[in-house]
Write an enzyme that holds these catalytic residues in place. Sequence first.
Site, short mmCIF file in Angstrom:
data_model
loop_
_atom_site.label_atom_id
_atom_site.label_comp_id
_atom_site.label_asym_id
_atom_site.label_seq_id
_atom_site.Cartn_x
_atom_site.Cartn_y
_atom_site.Cartn_z
N SER A 50 50.75 46.07 41.74
CA SER A 50 50.54 45.21 42.90
C SER A 50 51.15 43.83 42.78
O SER A 50 51.07 43.03 43.69
CB SER A 50 49.05 45.08 43.20
OG SER A 50 48.39 44.59 42.05
N HIS A 84 46.23 38.97 40.43
CA HIS A 84 46.83 38.65 41.73
C HIS A 84 47.06 37.16 41.85
O HIS A 84 46.68 36.39 40.98
CB HIS A 84 45.94 39.15 42.86
CG HIS A 84 46.03 40.63 43.10
ND1 HIS A 84 45.21 41.31 43.95
CD2 HIS A 84 46.87 41.56 42.60
CE1 HIS A 84 45.53 42.59 43.94
NE2 HIS A 84 46.53 42.77 43.13
N ASP A 108 43.14 40.35 49.42
CA ASP A 108 42.25 41.19 48.64
C ASP A 108 40.86 41.35 49.21
O ASP A 108 40.00 41.95 48.55
CB ASP A 108 42.12 40.60 47.22
CG ASP A 108 43.41 40.75 46.45
OD1 ASP A 108 43.53 40.09 45.39
OD2 ASP A 108 44.28 41.51 46.89
#
Lengths: 187, 149
Positions: free
Chosen positions: A64, A104, A130
């Site tokens: 990701s 992230h 998210d």
Amino acid sequence: AAVAAAAAMLSLDFLDDVRRMNKRQLYYQVLNFGMIVSSALMIWKGLMVVTGSESPIVVVLSGSMEPAFHRGDLLFLTNRIEDPIRVGEIVVFRIEGREIPIVHRVLKIHEKQNGDIKFLTKGDNNAVDDRGLYKQGQHWLEKKDVVGRARGFVPYIGIVTILMNDYPKFKYAVLFLLGLFVLVHRE
Amino acid sequence: LRKNVEDFTGPRERSDLGFVTFDITADILNGKNGLQTFWNKNALIIFDWNVKQLFLYLSAEYSTKNNALNQVVLWDKIMLRGDNPRLSLKDMKSKYFFFDDGNGLKGNRNITLTLSWNVVPNAGILPLVTGSGHVSVPFPDTYETTKSY
């Protein structure tokens, strides 16, 4: 006959010596092994103190954050309280109740005068933020969810830990070989 | 830069939603956009042998009654080594919704837009660099109800 008896006694002594020496060497090797394990643990704990993070080195598990990070890359984290969380930073966080950490980037922050901060994250390679990953009803992340901020990285090296996780037989084989090597090695 | 503010149902409750359109001109290769790098040498060349990509983002920073500091990323872009390092984007709409945590955008006189980037090396340290030349933008005192976005 006396000479034969003397020779027999000498050889018995010799065998005893050999047996005793082997035992001592074995204990020595075991202690050596113990020292290596303790030193490794001390280095890890030392890193935890210096960086302020409970897990100063993590392996990237998903895609990701591509093309910046790929599965298997190793990240070095710090989590010092003096470093404020700001947008653009890459954070590693855990969602309450889940043990897998997520890597992230911070997309939004709202910080109060007293330093309380709530923030939103998003993976570079994901189309949406998210919020869908957070706990039911949770809209923001807080400082307590953060494992650390990524400060540096090395590619590929973490693949070994992923392999060990996915193939437990591989992990046991590696540990077995390591143990064998340490015990057999004269140093 | 045009801005209008609309009351919009956000993640929960009604919060201010801001709309900003912007132009970005940046000359990353020649460092005209200003540099405060970790290394302080070779400051003119950001894309050296160890830089895999730059993660660029435009963020808006402002203060409200509710929160002393707010930062919202409005737009981002990944610039790989080899991509054209000169940016000349006009009339861009923000990629992400510019929600405030509350109603602090209405009449807010000082929203600072800054372009920053995260240098992603092939291996090594991951610095965050802020470009020079930020812009301050005020939001109007009233809401717009036309959904013209």
